[in-house]
Design an enzyme around this catalytic site. Sequence first.
Site, PDB file in Angstrom:
ATOM      1  N   MET A 154       0.841  -1.187  -0.009  1.00 35.38           N
ATOM      2  CA  MET A 154       0.189   0.030   0.146  1.00 35.38           C
ATOM      3  C   MET A 154       0.969   1.212   0.016  1.00 35.38           C
ATOM      4  O   MET A 154       0.769   2.048   0.849  1.00 35.38           O
ATOM      5  CB  MET A 154      -0.950   0.012   1.186  1.00 35.38           C
ATOM      6  N   THR A 236       1.607  -6.061 -11.426  1.00 32.68           N
ATOM      7  CA  THR A 236       2.203  -5.108 -12.219  1.00 32.68           C
ATOM      8  C   THR A 236       3.390  -4.597 -11.279  1.00 32.68           C
ATOM      9  O   THR A 236       4.122  -3.555 -11.749  1.00 32.68           O
ATOM     10  CB  THR A 236       1.542  -3.768 -12.201  1.00 32.68           C
ATOM     11  N   SER A 237       4.065  -5.490 -10.385  1.00 34.13           N
ATOM     12  CA  SER A 237       5.111  -5.160  -9.525  1.00 34.13           C
ATOM     13  C   SER A 237       6.491  -5.549 -10.123  1.00 34.13           C
ATOM     14  O   SER A 237       7.013  -4.940 -11.063  1.00 34.13           O
ATOM     15  CB  SER A 237       4.807  -5.415  -8.004  1.00 34.13           C
ATOM     16  N   ARG A 238       6.720  -6.837  -9.854  1.00 33.77           N
ATOM     17  CA  ARG A 238       7.953  -7.505 -10.260  1.00 33.77           C
ATOM     18  C   ARG A 238       7.811  -8.858 -10.447  1.00 33.77           C
ATOM     19  O   ARG A 238       7.108  -9.579  -9.211  1.00 33.77           O
ATOM     20  CB  ARG A 238       9.009  -7.159  -9.370  1.00 33.77           C
ATOM     21  N   GLU A 267      12.055 -12.234 -17.048  1.00 36.72           N
ATOM     22  CA  GLU A 267      11.917 -11.475 -18.014  1.00 36.72           C
ATOM     23  C   GLU A 267      13.002 -11.533 -19.011  1.00 36.72           C
ATOM     24  O   GLU A 267      14.064 -11.579 -18.725  1.00 36.72           O
ATOM     25  CB  GLU A 267      11.414 -10.203 -17.660  1.00 36.72           C
ATOM     26  N   HIS A 285       5.489  -5.792 -19.808  1.00 41.55           N
ATOM     27  CA  HIS A 285       6.132  -4.570 -18.656  1.00 41.55           C
ATOM     28  C   HIS A 285       5.824  -3.480 -19.414  1.00 41.55           C
ATOM     29  O   HIS A 285       6.965  -2.715 -19.456  1.00 41.55           O
ATOM     30  CB  HIS A 285       7.584  -4.979 -18.431  1.00 41.55           C
TER      31      HIS A 285
HETATM   32  C1  GLV Z   1       8.894  -0.353 -13.779  1.00 42.27           C
HETATM   33  O1  GLV Z   1       8.892  -1.541 -13.629  1.00 42.27           O
HETATM   34  C2  GLV Z   1       9.655   0.808 -12.683  1.00 42.27           C
HETATM   35  O2  GLV Z   1       9.873   0.132 -11.545  1.00 42.27           O
HETATM   36  O3  GLV Z   1       9.504   1.744 -12.818  1.00 42.27           O
END
Ligand code: GLV
Length: 329
Positions: A154, A236-238, A267, A285
């Site tokens: 968060m 959408t993180s890693r 990746e 990504h």
């Molecule tokens: C993209 O994945 C970033 O960390 O900016």
Amino acid sequence: MKKKVLVTRKLPDDAMKLLYETCEVELNPYDRVMTEDELIQGLSDKQGLLCLLTDTINSTIMDAGKDLKVISNYAVGFNNIDVKAATERRILVTNTPGVLTETTADLAWALLMATARRIVEADGFMRRGDYKGWGPMLFLGGDVFGKTLGLIGMGRIGCAMARRALGFNMRVLYYDVNRLSLDEEKALSAEYADFDVVLRESDFVSLHVPLVPSTRHLIGARELSLMKATSYLINTSRGPVVDEKALVEALRSRRIAGAGLDVYENEPEMAPGLAKLENAVLLPHIASASVDTRTKMGAMAARNLIAGLAGKLPPNCVNPEVCGKPEYS
Ligand code: GLV
Ligand code: GLV
């Protein structure tokens, strides 16, 4: 005398202009990631490095840059850089926080909706000419409005997701190692809950944590088994935050209903079988990939680099303790 910098991939024009004006730039001439040998070679006479999340910057590479003072990462996440090794070598490390928060949340939201409503599958169906007319059972998906969104992490992006959820009249649960203040929770209508409770009760679990040792494989077979069979996982993180093999298994067996992914464990590779699953929406990504945001990230990364090279504390430094050292005082 202009400082010498290595830029590992061409960035948006404004950033390149700023860099060319203030530094002596060596730019990777190729549209691909530089090899370790190329980085070592390129850094031998450089004071600055502007790199991407696809560049692994370890101590060997830092030692090749004998004059290296600043590593500016063109990303908010900086798990690709050994920050401890950089600090030991009195090298500043910077990132690009803030500017990509809303753009990333937009993309996470798009993934959430596309996954629940089977947008990509349905688009393929149209393009193949398979649509023969309206059907009562055609592409039934999951609702978004009124459901429970579970946010793991968060920070800025997690909070931006919670704000979007307000418009969809969703219940928002979140887990983070740091709890928000009660006022912040109230403003976002977000309830703090244990990690397992978030997994058990959410219809959508969206990940917004940085990749650090404690978040590697945060979501594995055990966690997927706690999620509802009708729920969706959005990442959408890693990539390494999720055990991708376990996820493929959970999607294949319909242990969960679907997944929307922008990042992958190795990746650009994907776990075997992932690309064949219709209940996964897969993106390359691109969460921060809007023209405006990439332009802002470029300017921010360039300014961080330039400030550090001028002996100043860069605006977005992740190891400011380096500046406590005499040469920066
Ligand atoms: C993209 O994945 C970033 O960390 O900016
Ligand atoms: C990253 O910008 C975050 O704090 O979520």
